[in-house]
Design a protein around this motif. Structure first.
Motif, short mmCIF file in Angstrom:
data_model
loop_
_atom_site.label_atom_id
_atom_site.label_comp_id
_atom_site.label_asym_id
_atom_site.label_seq_id
_atom_site.Cartn_x
_atom_site.Cartn_y
_atom_site.Cartn_z
N GLU A 209 0.83 -1.20 0.00
CA GLU A 209 0.00 0.00 0.00
C GLU A 209 0.87 1.26 0.00
OE1 GLU A 209 -4.33 0.21 1.98
OE2 GLU A 209 -2.77 -0.59 3.29
N ILE A 210 0.51 2.21 -0.86
CA ILE A 210 1.23 3.48 -0.92
C ILE A 210 0.65 4.41 0.16
CG2 ILE A 210 1.78 5.49 -2.35
CD1 ILE A 210 1.40 3.62 -4.79
N PRO A 211 1.51 4.96 1.04
CA PRO A 211 1.01 5.78 2.16
C PRO A 211 0.06 6.90 1.75
CG PRO A 211 3.33 5.32 2.47
CD PRO A 211 2.97 4.78 1.12
N THR A 212 0.37 7.59 0.63
CA THR A 212 -0.48 8.72 0.23
C THR A 212 -1.88 8.27 -0.19
OG1 THR A 212 0.58 8.56 -1.95
CG2 THR A 212 1.36 10.29 -0.46
N ASP A 213 -2.02 7.00 -0.59
CA ASP A 213 -3.35 6.49 -0.98
C ASP A 213 -4.24 6.23 0.23
OD1 ASP A 213 -2.51 6.60 -3.57
OD2 ASP A 213 -2.07 4.46 -3.76
N ILE A 214 -3.63 6.11 1.41
CA ILE A 214 -4.40 5.82 2.63
C ILE A 214 -5.02 7.10 3.20
CG2 ILE A 214 -4.23 4.87 4.98
CD1 ILE A 214 -1.73 3.37 4.05
N ILE A 215 -4.35 8.24 2.95
CA ILE A 215 -4.74 9.51 3.57
C ILE A 215 -5.91 10.16 2.83
CG2 ILE A 215 -3.92 11.79 4.26
CD1 ILE A 215 -2.59 9.49 5.76
N GLN A 216 -6.91 10.60 3.59
CA GLN A 216 -8.07 11.29 3.03
C GLN A 216 -7.94 12.80 3.22
OE1 GLN A 216 -10.55 9.49 1.45
NE2 GLN A 216 -9.21 7.74 1.85
N SER A 217 -8.49 13.57 2.30
CA SER A 217 -8.48 15.03 2.42
C SER A 217 -9.52 15.47 3.44
CB SER A 217 -8.77 15.68 1.07
OG SER A 217 -7.73 15.40 0.15
N ILE A 218 -9.13 16.39 4.30
CA ILE A 218 -10.00 16.88 5.37
C ILE A 218 -10.44 18.32 5.10
CG2 ILE A 218 -10.20 17.32 7.85
CD1 ILE A 218 -9.92 14.35 7.14
N LEU A 219 -9.48 19.16 4.72
CA LEU A 219 -9.76 20.59 4.58
C LEU A 219 -9.73 21.05 3.13
CD1 LEU A 219 -7.60 22.11 7.47
CD2 LEU A 219 -10.05 21.63 7.49
N THR A 220 -10.58 22.02 2.81
CA THR A 220 -10.54 22.68 1.51
C THR A 220 -9.81 24.02 1.68
OG1 THR A 220 -12.62 23.84 1.91
CG2 THR A 220 -12.75 21.66 0.86
N ALA A 221 -9.49 24.66 0.57
CA ALA A 221 -8.81 25.96 0.62
C ALA A 221 -9.65 26.99 1.35
CB ALA A 221 -8.49 26.44 -0.80
N SER A 222 -10.97 26.96 1.14
CA SER A 222 -11.85 27.94 1.80
C SER A 222 -11.91 27.70 3.31
CB SER A 222 -13.26 27.89 1.20
OG SER A 222 -13.82 26.60 1.36
N GLN A 223 -11.88 26.42 3.72
CA GLN A 223 -11.88 26.11 5.16
C GLN A 223 -10.59 26.58 5.82
OE1 GLN A 223 -12.86 21.86 4.68
NE2 GLN A 223 -14.46 22.16 6.23
N ILE A 224 -9.47 26.39 5.13
CA ILE A 224 -8.18 26.84 5.67
C ILE A 224 -8.22 28.36 5.87
CG2 ILE A 224 -5.70 27.08 5.21
CD1 ILE A 224 -5.95 24.41 3.61
N ALA A 225 -8.73 29.07 4.86
CA ALA A 225 -8.84 30.54 4.96
C ALA A 225 -9.76 30.94 6.11
CB ALA A 225 -9.36 31.12 3.64
N GLU A 226 -10.85 30.19 6.29
CA GLU A 226 -11.79 30.48 7.38
C GLU A 226 -11.12 30.28 8.74
OE1 GLU A 226 -15.81 28.55 9.40
OE2 GLU A 226 -15.25 27.95 7.35
N TYR A 227 -10.39 29.16 8.89
CA TYR A 227 -9.72 28.88 10.16
C TYR A 227 -8.60 29.88 10.44
CZ TYR A 227 -12.23 24.41 10.21
OH TYR A 227 -13.21 23.45 10.22
N GLN A 228 -7.89 30.29 9.39
CA GLN A 228 -6.84 31.31 9.57
C GLN A 228 -7.45 32.63 10.04
OE1 GLN A 228 -4.90 31.29 5.72
NE2 GLN A 228 -3.43 29.71 6.32
N GLY A 229 -8.66 32.93 9.56
CA GLY A 229 -9.36 34.13 10.02
C GLY A 229 -9.77 34.02 11.47
#
Length: 330
Positions: A209-229
């Motif tokens: 198994e390739i490690p990157t294939d196991i990982i799921q995306s959690i945040l979108t760019a807009s969520q990151i911007a929201e949390y940074q705010g």
């Protein structure tokens, strides 16, 4: 009548941090599928994302510096770019270059790999000064000026860079001005015996198994911007701003140091302590938040005197001494 007892440690946040905390926890759980241990590195990298700052990761080969940064980028649904720094790397290999288009008889700018959201720079100290200087503008201002034209980087724009502390041949020391642009310098050590066993078990169980294939995306760019705010809205009292300023001022008047920290360092401590408070469920900063992030903010921004360096002192030790000597605000 039944008596009710209130927990004195309970408080009501003025800012809703529930979603932010849950997202951070999910990111840690995703990384935990592959990365064993290295909790401090993971937490500091998450703080750097929330505080919108770049991070320099230093450690010997094989301690998961690159893998952690790569997998952390995978937890975010944004563009990712990896650049391997080498002694023959030119600025145009990073930034891009203008190419003559025969059909239009005009020059067209072809963007380099720096035009992404999360940039992983491997072995950043292997490129010469000219190439290092190419990063100055983009890291500080999130823009690149090519042929007099400003190219704004899309948010989020974060640089994670790795370097090996023990290699001397074929490496170049990073300029102080560039080091100052990194929010954190994160030192990564060896895993414990128990963690090493878990690492072996994990590799054995994953098979092909390739490690990157196991990982799921959690945040979108807009969520990151929201949390940074949200992080910017975390409250910090004036007495704590004075506390930060006192720490920074002490680095400039310290007999153990040849070079103290800049105002950028005090801003970095403030922003990082806000992020640390938020991921721990508080909408206000405490002295402990400041004490937690200060060593990682300062260790690469200060320089020991030659005498102290010969005596085996470290910048980390000086920072801890400074924190211990300054009175904690009440």
């Amino acid at each position: 009548m039944e008596e009710t007892t209130e927990n004195p440690l309970e408080f009501n946040n003025r800012i809703d941090l529930k979603d932010l905390q849950e997202s951070v926890q999910k990111i840690k759980e995703e990384l935990g599928k592959v990365i064993i241990g290295q909790q401090e590195m993971i937490e500091l990298l998450i703080i750097s994302i929330l505080a919108n700052g770049h991070s320099l990761i230093e450690g010997v080969p094989g301690v998961a510096k690159t893998v952690t940064a790569k997998l952390l980028a995978k937890t975010m649904a944004v563009d990712f770019s990896r650049i391997q720094f080498t002694p023959d790397l030119m600025p145009s290999d990073i930034l891009g270059t203008s190419i003559f288009n025969v059909k239009t008889s005009e020059f067209e700018f072809k963007k380099g790999p720096i035009f992404s959201n999360i940039i992983l720079i491997d072995e950043i100290n292997r490129a010469p000064a000219k190439t290092q200087a190419a990063l100055f503008e983009v890291m500080a201002e999130r823009q690149i000026t090519i042929d007099g034209i400003k190219n704004q980087m899309k948010a989020p724009f974060l640089v994670f860079a790795t370097q090996n502390p023990i290699e001397q041949e074929g490496t170049y020391a990073l300029p102080e001005a560039q080091l100052d642009r990194f929010l954190f310098k994160i030192n990564v050590g060896y895993p414990s015996m128990e963690e090493e066993i878990s690492i072996l078990e994990g590799h054995d169980q994953r098979k092909n198994e390739i490690p990157t294939d196991i990982i799921q995306s959690i945040l979108t760019a807009s969520q990151i911007a929201e949390y940074q705010g949200i992080i910017k809205s975390v409250i910090i009292e004036k007495n704590l701003l004075t506390y930060i300023a006192s720490i920074i001022s002490n680095t400039r008047d310290n007999g153990n140091l040849y070079l103290g920290a800049s105002p950028r360092a005090s801003i970095a401590i403030m922003n990082a302590s806000k992020a640390h408070a938020a991921i721990n469920g508080r909408d206000f900063v405490t002295p402990d938040d400041i004490k937690k992030v200060a060593p990682s903010v300062l260790r690469h921004r200060i320089i020991l005197t030659p005498e102290r360096e010969m005596e085996g002192f470290t910048t980390e030790k000086v920072v801890l001494q400074i924190i211990e000597t300054i009175e904690i605000p009440r």
